[in-house]
Design a protein around this motif. Structure first.
Motif, PDB file in Angstrom:
ATOM      1  N   PHE A 108       9.701  -3.080  -3.734  1.00  0.00           N
ATOM      2  CA  PHE A 108       9.722  -3.427  -5.154  1.00  0.00           C
ATOM      3  C   PHE A 108      10.153  -4.881  -5.318  1.00  0.00           C
ATOM      4  N   GLN A 156       5.952 -10.389 -10.836  1.00  0.00           N
ATOM      5  CA  GLN A 156       6.018  -9.595 -12.067  1.00  0.00           C
ATOM      6  C   GLN A 156       7.457  -9.399 -12.550  1.00  0.00           C
ATOM      7  N   LEU A 169       0.534  -8.294  -1.870  1.00  0.00           N
ATOM      8  CA  LEU A 169       1.137  -7.252  -2.713  1.00  0.00           C
ATOM      9  C   LEU A 169       2.595  -7.580  -3.032  1.00  0.00           C
ATOM     10  N   ASN A 205       2.995 -10.467  -5.371  1.00  0.00           N
ATOM     11  CA  ASN A 205       2.559 -10.046  -6.708  1.00  0.00           C
ATOM     12  C   ASN A 205       3.688  -9.282  -7.402  1.00  0.00           C
ATOM     13  N   LEU A 206       4.307  -8.353  -6.691  1.00  0.00           N
ATOM     14  CA  LEU A 206       5.386  -7.565  -7.295  1.00  0.00           C
ATOM     15  C   LEU A 206       6.599  -8.448  -7.621  1.00  0.00           C
ATOM     16  N   GLU A 239      -6.346  -5.513  -8.015  1.00  0.00           N
ATOM     17  CA  GLU A 239      -5.372  -6.463  -8.558  1.00  0.00           C
ATOM     18  C   GLU A 239      -3.985  -6.279  -7.939  1.00  0.00           C
ATOM     19  N   ARG A 240      -3.565  -5.025  -7.663  1.00  0.00           N
ATOM     20  CA  ARG A 240      -2.210  -4.802  -7.158  1.00  0.00           C
ATOM     21  C   ARG A 240      -2.132  -4.783  -5.644  1.00  0.00           C
ATOM     22  N   SER A 246      11.998  -6.392  -7.480  1.00  0.00           N
ATOM     23  CA  SER A 246      13.428  -6.627  -7.756  1.00  0.00           C
ATOM     24  C   SER A 246      14.258  -6.481  -6.485  1.00  0.00           C
ATOM     25  N   THR A 247      13.874  -5.539  -5.620  1.00  0.00           N
ATOM     26  CA  THR A 247      14.606  -5.336  -4.357  1.00  0.00           C
ATOM     27  C   THR A 247      14.497  -6.580  -3.474  1.00  0.00           C
TER      28      THR A 247
END
Lengths: 490, 89
Positions: free
Chosen positions: A220, A248, A241, A244-245, A419-420, A222-223
């Protein structure tokens, strides 16, 4: 030579320096040397000896790294068995690579029970050792190469082409990469990728040059950001990936110590690169890595100006383009330099024979162009590999499963942009003649789930009248070509 | 079978090789327990999208949506509802 000796030399120099930090543990170089020493003793007690090949079935962890170095300490070589694979896919590795014994985390050993002979022996708190069924003999000449790794890959023709890398080759690769990366003991690297697929020009380099690995517990955004900020990470090594995360993330935590954000496993969407830059004011460093070559290209000096390029060749490598489209300046990328593949495992083919076909150059199968400032741009991959969130596989393995379904005569699996996850697999299938009732895509998905890892199961399965092929009969797996030819709904 | 049940069975079968860790149940925190690692995340998103016909955007792949099976079920239900509404429009 043995790569273990490089680590031991570093461990002697900096025994108190942190080697790996996880959510639960921290090991210094000194701690890790003791761990490896202990494991070597236990493996030797089980009869592991020079020339053996050991299957390593273990998730990302300090123990994974310790076991690799301990196997090398016995003079044996490592074949990774990625834990996320389906049991049938795991067994396939043992059927194509002559593996003498396996090391598994105890709680997942049931997945490889089919290849075990005899009982498993617990050698540490969470590690089991077991002898395996020998489906085949090692190729003649295997031991002579001083192999460190045999990595199983499905070849483009559908036949197995395990890749053999020697200790010398891995060492050449990390030296070549460090001409660009300049890793040293002040580096703290966030690790997110599978150690079963990524180890040579990364983990081995980090342990050789005295870096600290920060093992992310999950992917994730935030992690990753919290981990990088807490430990003042200087480098991230991750798939599109992950960036990208991170991009966001709605927070405001900056990463001021991050000097390199290495992108690997798949092409980077420019929108992700821009979103990451806007969020962190840090450009992403695109790279070009190939199992047969190493990491010959990294965009380290102009990641923002030359976005979309994998950078200039590192000093240890040379490239040429085997012209395909002269007007467009497009050609197949061919490489030569340090640390090229030692051998393909099956059918056995050594470096000299592999390179001889192209006058000493390794033909990558990828299409590219080199601009006026010598930056390489990848324009297409002819090797058809699909990378879902950084996890790679060949479409042929999925097609073989689809074609084993009684209602499917033939199948074409191809990558589709996502996209993800970067890419996802889609499939076109042709029904078996005489079958009146077509199975639903859900039925076929359930069938695939019995044989394949989740990320390899096609996200979309479409019945078509026929598969599209080139004039020479080769399957067309290019999504945009399929779309242009009207063979796709999406 | 409910969404939670289906995902619980999937996690046990495919990611925990049939072994239920001590104290793990449908209400457990998947992140704090360390069960949901980087690789399982990709597989889980792939599975949910195929199984339930919904799509997760990058902004949906956040800890709040994945920290437990009830949280995952809630976000899947919300997406199914949105899909149903848009089908009517």
């Amino acid at each position: 030579m043995n790569l273990l000796d490089l680590f031991l030399a570093t461990a002697v120099q900096q025994p108190g320096h942190p080697l790996i930090i996880t959510a639960r543990d921290e090991y210094t170089y000194g701690d890790f040397k003791l761990l490896v020493d202990g494991l070597i003793g236990k493996l030797k007690a089980q009869g592991v000896k020079p020339g053996d090949c050991i299957g390593l079935h273990y998730p990302n962890s300090p123990e994974y790294i310790g076991l690799v170095y301990a196997i090398w300490g016995c003079g044996a070589c490592v074949t990774p068995i990625p834990v996320e694979l389906n049991p049938q896919e795991k067994r396939q590795i043992f059927q194509h690579i002559a593996i003498d014994a396996l090391l598994s985390k105890t709680n997942i050993i049931a997945d490889v029970a089919a290849v075990q002979t005899g009982e498993d022996i617990i050698i540490s708190e969470q590690t089991a050792f077991a002898r395996c069924i020998k489906y085949l003999e090692k190729p003649a000449g295997f031991t002579r190469l001083n192999p460190a790794f045999v990595r199983f890959t499905s070849g483009t023709t559908g036949t197995s082409k395990g890749v053999v890398l020697s200790h010398e080759t891995v060492y050449e690769r990390i030296q070549a990469a460090n001409d660009g990366l300049h890793l040293d003991s002040s580096d703290r690297i966030v690790w997110l990728l599978s150690m079963a697929y990524h180890f040579t020009v990364s983990i081995v380099a980090y342990l050789t040059y005295g870096c600290t690995i920060l093992l992310a517990p999950n992917a994730f955004g935030s992690t990753i950001i919290q981990l990088a900020a807490k430990h003042k990470a200087t480098l991230t090594y991750a798939a599109p990936l992950h960036y990208n995360l991170m991009a966001q993330d709605q927070g405001s935590q900056a990463l001021p110590d991050l000097r390199l954000a290495i992108v690997t496993t798949a092409a980077l969407d420019p929108a992700v690169a821009e979103a990451f830059y806007q969020r962190f004011q840090i450009p992403l460093n695109e790279t070009y890595g190939i199992i047969e070559v190493g990491l010959p290209c990294m965009n380290l000096d102009k990641p923002r100006e030359k976005r979309g390029s994998v950078g200039k060749l590192l000093p240890a490598y040379e490239a040429r383009l085997h012209t395909i489209d002269q007007a467009a300046g497009l050609g197949e990328i061919q490489l030569r330099g340090k640390g090229l593949i030692d051998a393909y495992y099956e059918p056995w083919q050594e470096r000299h024979d592999i390179l001889q076909k192209n006058g000493g150059w390794f033909a990558t199968g990828d299409l590219g162009e080199i601009d006026e400032e010598a930056y390489l741009h990848i324009r297409g991959r002819s090797k058809e590999v699909i990378s879902v969130g950084g996890m790679k596989f060949f479409p042929q393995t999925v097609e073989a499963v689809l074609e084993s379904h009684p209602a499917i005569q033939e199948a074409c699996v191809f990558r589709y942009p996502d996209e993800r996850l970067g890419e996802i697999p889609h499939a076109h299938v042709v029904k078996t003649p005489g079958i009146d009732e077509l199975p639903s895509p859900k039925d076929i998905t359930a069938f695939c789930a019995e044989h394949l890892a989740e990320h390899k199961i096609p996200a979309q399965i479409t019945f078509v009248d026929r598969l599209l092929r080139t004039a020479s009969g080769k399957l067309i797996r290019n999504a945009s070509q399929l779309q242009a030819l009207g063979n796709m709904n999406a | 079978m409910s969404i939670q049940d289906e995902l619980y069975q999937l996690i046990i079968k495919r990611y925990l090789m049939g072994r239920v860790p001590d104290g793990f149940d449908k209400s457990s925190n998947l992140i704090d327990s360390g069960i949901l690692d980087s690789f399982m995340l990709v597989g889980l998103v792939s599975h949910i999208e195929k199984q339930y016909g919904v799509k997760f955007g990058s902004g949906d792949i956040v800890t709040e949506n994945f920290n437990s099976l009830p949280a995952l079920e809630a976000v899947i239900q919300q997406k199914l509802q949105q899909k149903e509404n848009s089908d009517y429009e």
